[in-house]
Design an enzyme around this catalytic site. Structure first.
Site, PDB file in Angstrom:
ATOM      1  N   TYR A 138      -7.287  -3.812  -0.962  1.00  0.00           N
ATOM      2  CA  TYR A 138      -6.863  -4.190  -2.217  1.00  0.00           C
ATOM      3  C   TYR A 138      -8.082  -4.489  -3.337  1.00  0.00           C
ATOM      4  O   TYR A 138      -7.871  -3.966  -4.584  1.00  0.00           O
ATOM      5  CB  TYR A 138      -6.030  -5.434  -2.388  1.00  0.00           C
ATOM      6  CG  TYR A 138      -4.416  -5.362  -2.066  1.00  0.00           C
ATOM      7  CD1 TYR A 138      -4.164  -4.607  -0.970  1.00  0.00           C
ATOM      8  CD2 TYR A 138      -3.799  -5.727  -2.782  1.00  0.00           C
ATOM      9  CE1 TYR A 138      -2.962  -4.621  -0.359  1.00  0.00           C
ATOM     10  CE2 TYR A 138      -2.527  -5.860  -2.560  1.00  0.00           C
ATOM     11  CZ  TYR A 138      -1.759  -5.147  -1.472  1.00  0.00           C
ATOM     12  OH  TYR A 138      -0.518  -4.953  -1.000  1.00  0.00           O
ATOM     13  N   LYS A 193      -6.466  -3.969  13.468  1.00  0.00           N
ATOM     14  CA  LYS A 193      -6.508  -2.527  13.895  1.00  0.00           C
ATOM     15  C   LYS A 193      -7.997  -2.354  14.252  1.00  0.00           C
ATOM     16  O   LYS A 193      -8.445  -1.419  13.900  1.00  0.00           O
ATOM     17  CB  LYS A 193      -6.196  -1.796  12.707  1.00  0.00           C
ATOM     18  CG  LYS A 193      -6.097  -0.250  13.052  1.00  0.00           C
ATOM     19  CD  LYS A 193      -4.717   0.157  13.655  1.00  0.00           C
ATOM     20  CE  LYS A 193      -4.604   1.250  14.280  1.00  0.00           C
ATOM     21  NZ  LYS A 193      -3.397   1.737  15.183  1.00  0.00           N
ATOM     22  N   ASP A 225       0.174  -1.930  14.274  1.00  0.00           N
ATOM     23  CA  ASP A 225       1.226  -0.909  14.796  1.00  0.00           C
ATOM     24  C   ASP A 225       2.315  -1.882  15.894  1.00  0.00           C
ATOM     25  O   ASP A 225       3.561  -1.480  15.626  1.00  0.00           O
ATOM     26  CB  ASP A 225       0.710   0.325  15.052  1.00  0.00           C
ATOM     27  CG  ASP A 225      -0.313   0.278  16.307  1.00  0.00           C
ATOM     28  OD1 ASP A 225      -0.839  -0.665  16.724  1.00  0.00           O
ATOM     29  OD2 ASP A 225      -0.574   1.381  16.736  1.00  0.00           O
ATOM     30  N   ASP A 249       1.066  -7.727   3.752  1.00  0.00           N
ATOM     31  CA  ASP A 249       1.864  -7.132   2.517  1.00  0.00           C
ATOM     32  C   ASP A 249       3.079  -6.539   3.261  1.00  0.00           C
ATOM     33  O   ASP A 249       4.245  -6.544   3.039  1.00  0.00           O
ATOM     34  CB  ASP A 249       1.284  -5.968   1.498  1.00  0.00           C
ATOM     35  CG  ASP A 249       2.129  -5.585   0.368  1.00  0.00           C
ATOM     36  OD1 ASP A 249       2.957  -6.433  -0.067  1.00  0.00           O
ATOM     37  OD2 ASP A 249       2.091  -4.408   0.308  1.00  0.00           O
ATOM     38  N   ASP A 253       7.206  -7.958   4.026  1.00  0.00           N
ATOM     39  CA  ASP A 253       8.437  -7.231   3.829  1.00  0.00           C
ATOM     40  C   ASP A 253       9.536  -6.720   4.823  1.00  0.00           C
ATOM     41  O   ASP A 253      10.487  -6.983   5.080  1.00  0.00           O
ATOM     42  CB  ASP A 253       8.100  -5.755   2.940  1.00  0.00           C
ATOM     43  CG  ASP A 253       8.185  -5.897   1.521  1.00  0.00           C
ATOM     44  OD1 ASP A 253       7.928  -6.988   1.019  1.00  0.00           O
ATOM     45  OD2 ASP A 253       8.800  -5.108   0.716  1.00  0.00           O
TER      46      ASP A 253
HETATM   47  C1  LIG Z   1       2.760  -5.803  -6.494  1.00  0.00           C
HETATM   48  C2  LIG Z   1       1.896  -5.848  -5.573  1.00  0.00           C
HETATM   49  C3  LIG Z   1       0.417  -5.929  -6.070  1.00  0.00           C
HETATM   50  C4  LIG Z   1       2.141  -6.943  -4.539  1.00  0.00           C
HETATM   51  C5  LIG Z   1       1.023  -6.840  -3.426  1.00  0.00           C
HETATM   52  O1  LIG Z   1       0.924  -5.541  -2.815  1.00  0.00           O
HETATM   53  O2  LIG Z   1       0.352  -7.689  -2.937  1.00  0.00           O
HETATM   54  C6  LIG Z   1       3.368  -7.302  -3.983  1.00  0.00           C
HETATM   55  O3  LIG Z   1       3.733  -6.107  -3.106  1.00  0.00           O
HETATM   56  C7  LIG Z   1       3.447  -8.535  -3.051  1.00  0.00           C
HETATM   57  O4  LIG Z   1       3.858  -8.375  -1.870  1.00  0.00           O
HETATM   58  O5  LIG Z   1       2.996  -9.442  -3.645  1.00  0.00           O
HETATM   59 MG   LIG Z   2       4.665  -6.652  -1.115  1.00  0.00          MG
END
Ligand SMILES: CC(C)[C@H](C(=O)O)[C@@H](O)C(=O)O
Ligand SMILES: [Mg+2]
Ligand SMILES: NC(=O)c1ccc[n+]([C@@H]2O[C@H](COP(=O)([O-])OP(=O)(O)OC[C@H]3O[C@@H](n4cnc5c(N)ncnc54)[C@H](O)[C@@H]3O)[C@@H](O)[C@H]2O)c1
Length: 359
Positions: A138, A193, A225, A249, A253
């Protein structure tokens, strides 16, 4: 206590309004919260030409805690990168040194049917993802576009980013994760990884080394993975997961769906001084913005984390979490977690239900 409130874009203002409502109800019981609002993301760019104006950054730095909505809108996707809304949250994390991102994935019993996994796979789920937040690909330099200087496609246009982690960055997030595991079921899975990437062999070596200081925590390592697969196969086998910025990240999700919806996953981003920024793990959801249907619970639960981690009010945090549970037990659901036999409500109605449940 000064709380910087940065609503941002899309559903940001809608979900933040509900979290502020809940905090205002807590304040009525004798707590002195001052809310200072500032623009951030696309909203700030539209107003002043920059996604993270100096005034917003200095407010965030001077506050006892930051409550953040979400940033981003497709209409800004063609701007130069440094002007894009997402730079605001990245800039806040970097400027405030918010390296430790806690993303708890907890399934409220009432939402077992909302998860895309079978109830028996997810019921009782309570895992914590500790995501490193200020390093990795990042933020690694150099990055950019150029003409390929070598390789099979020499002379062709190419783009590149740099994945990197320094020893202190890995050590400090490892300590956060081991300490978190000590306060839970004493199991830590470091996700990497290492079979392919040097950065993550280094990560694995250092996490192992730090682990020697925590003999009471059972450490294991898993490739990312496999971790992605295990999270949907047998998520309850995890206790605490520690991983880098990008893997964290993605995995968070994924984990959010175990809890019923991405609209349920809160987060705390902390620095070495214990200052924090609190935001839902999801984004600005432009596809549903302005309709009053976004789930505000991830943001309300982030506000609870703020009371616990930055404002020294753990009992009030517990109170909010109990009130969220009560609202769910009453059968109230925003559309993302709606199931037959439950009552579909709006963003504001869900927030009102939490306020009412606070008593
Ligand atoms: C919007 C983006 C920069 C952010 C990230 O990738 O960290 C988001 O996906 C998160 O999870 O907070
Ligand atoms: Mg995110
Ligand atoms: N920290 C942040 O501010 C942050 C985090 C992630 C994405 N983003 C940005 O958000 C924008 C949209 O990204 P995306 O669509 O990939 O991810 P997203 O998380 O905004 O949305 C993904 C899906 O989940 C749904 N969703 C998200 N939050 C919800 C909620 N509270 N209630 C109900 N449904 C919800 C959305 O409607 C969408 O279908 C992009 O500009 C992205 O960069 C910002």
């Amino acid at each position: 206590m000064k709380i910087a409130v940065l609503p941002g874009d899309g559903i940001g203002p809608e979900i933040i309004a509900e979290a502020v409502k809940v905090l205002q109800r807590i304040a009525q019981d004798g707590f002195d919260f001052t809310f200072e609002f500032a623009p951030v993301g696309g909203a700030a760019y539209a107003a002043s030409g920059h996604p993270l104006p100096e005034a917003t950054l200095s407010l965030a730095k001077s506050a006892d805690a930051v409550l953040f909505g979400a940033v981003g809108d497709w209409k800004y996707d063609t701007l130069e990168r440094h002007l894009r809304p997402e730079q605001a949250i990245l800039g806040l994390r970097k400027n405030l040194g918010l390296f430790a991102n806690l993303r708890p994935a907890i399934l409220y019993a009432e939402l077992a049917d909302a998860s895309s996994l079978k109830p028996e796979v997810v019921s009782g789920l309570d895992i914590l993802i500790v995501r490193e937040l200020t390093g990795d690909i990042y933020f690694g330099q150099p990055r950019g576009r150029r003409t390929a200087p070598d390789g099979a496609f020499v002379g062709q246009p190419e783009a590149f980013d740099t994945m990197r982690y320094s020893r202190p960055e890995i050590e400090r997030i490892a300590h956060v994760a081991f300490k978190a595991a000590q306060g839970r079921n004493k199991r830590l899975t470091s996700v990497d990884k290492a079979n392919v990437l040097e950065t993550f062999q280094f990560w694995k070596d250092i996490v192992t080394e730090v682990g020697q200081q925590y003999p009471d925590v059972q450490l294991d390592h898993m490739y990312v993975d496999n971790a992605a697969m295990q999270l949907v196969k047998a998520p309850k086998k995890f206790d605490v997961i520690v991983t880098g910025n990008m893997f964290g990240d993605i995995l968070s999700d994924e984990a959010s769906m175990l809890t019923g919806s991405i609209g349920m996953l809160p987060s705390a981003s902390l620095n070495e001084k214990g200052q924090g920024l609190y935001e839902p793990s999801h984004g600005s959801a432009p596809d549903i913005a302005g309709q009053g249907i976004a789930n505000p619970l991830a943001t309300i639960l982030s506000a609870a984390m703020m009371l616990r981690h930055s404002l020294g009010l753990p009992e009030q945090a517990d109170r909010i979490e109990a009130a969220v549970q009560k609202g769910l037990a009453q059968g109230l659901r925003t559309p993302d977690i709606h199931a037959p036999g439950t009552q579909k409500v709006s963003t504001a109605q869900m927030g009102d239900a939490v306020v009412t449940a606070l008593g």
